[in-house]
Design a protein around this motif. Sequence first.
Motif, mmCIF file in Angstrom:
data_model
loop_
_atom_site.group_PDB
_atom_site.id
_atom_site.type_symbol
_atom_site.label_atom_id
_atom_site.label_comp_id
_atom_site.label_asym_id
_atom_site.label_seq_id
_atom_site.Cartn_x
_atom_site.Cartn_y
_atom_site.Cartn_z
ATOM 1 N N CYS A 10 -1.173 -1.456 10.605
ATOM 2 C CA CYS A 10 -0.009 -0.608 10.387
ATOM 3 C C CYS A 10 0.373 0.044 11.711
ATOM 4 O O CYS A 10 -0.448 0.212 12.605
ATOM 5 N N CYS A 12 0.931 2.982 12.187
ATOM 6 C CA CYS A 12 0.349 4.320 12.319
ATOM 7 C C CYS A 12 -1.055 4.246 12.920
ATOM 8 O O CYS A 12 -1.664 5.273 13.207
ATOM 9 N N CYS A 38 0.788 0.770 3.324
ATOM 10 C CA CYS A 38 -0.316 1.445 3.983
ATOM 11 C C CYS A 38 -0.781 2.627 3.150
ATOM 12 O O CYS A 38 0.016 3.408 2.649
ATOM 13 N N CYS A 41 -0.100 6.073 5.587
ATOM 14 C CA CYS A 41 1.218 6.670 5.793
ATOM 15 C C CYS A 41 2.215 6.239 4.729
ATOM 16 O O CYS A 41 3.301 6.778 4.651
ATOM 17 N N SER A 43 3.877 3.497 4.382
ATOM 18 C CA SER A 43 5.020 2.701 4.816
ATOM 19 C C SER A 43 4.753 1.216 4.596
ATOM 20 O O SER A 43 3.615 0.761 4.516
HETATM 21 ZN ZN LIG Z 1 0.222 3.405 8.131
#
Ligand SMILES: [Zn+2]
Length: 61
Positions: A10, A12, A38, A41, A43
């Motif tokens: 991801c 993040c 994810c 986060c 997303s």
């Molecule tokens: Zn993430």
Amino acid sequence: MGLRGVLVYCHCGRHIALDADRWPYSVRLSELEQRFVCQGCGSRGADVRPDFAPPKMGTNV
Ligand SMILES: [Zn+2]
């Protein structure tokens, strides 16, 4: 053969290893990228890469 799973990265910074046999072979990695959400986060649109070389047990770089 050879593909034992996928690594999902991801944006993040989180990444997770998934077993390939969770999905039928007809599912493309690009589809997994869109489906994966994810847990960190929340997303979508992670970077999915095939995991051909399993890390050795006990190796922690
Ligand atoms: Zn993430």
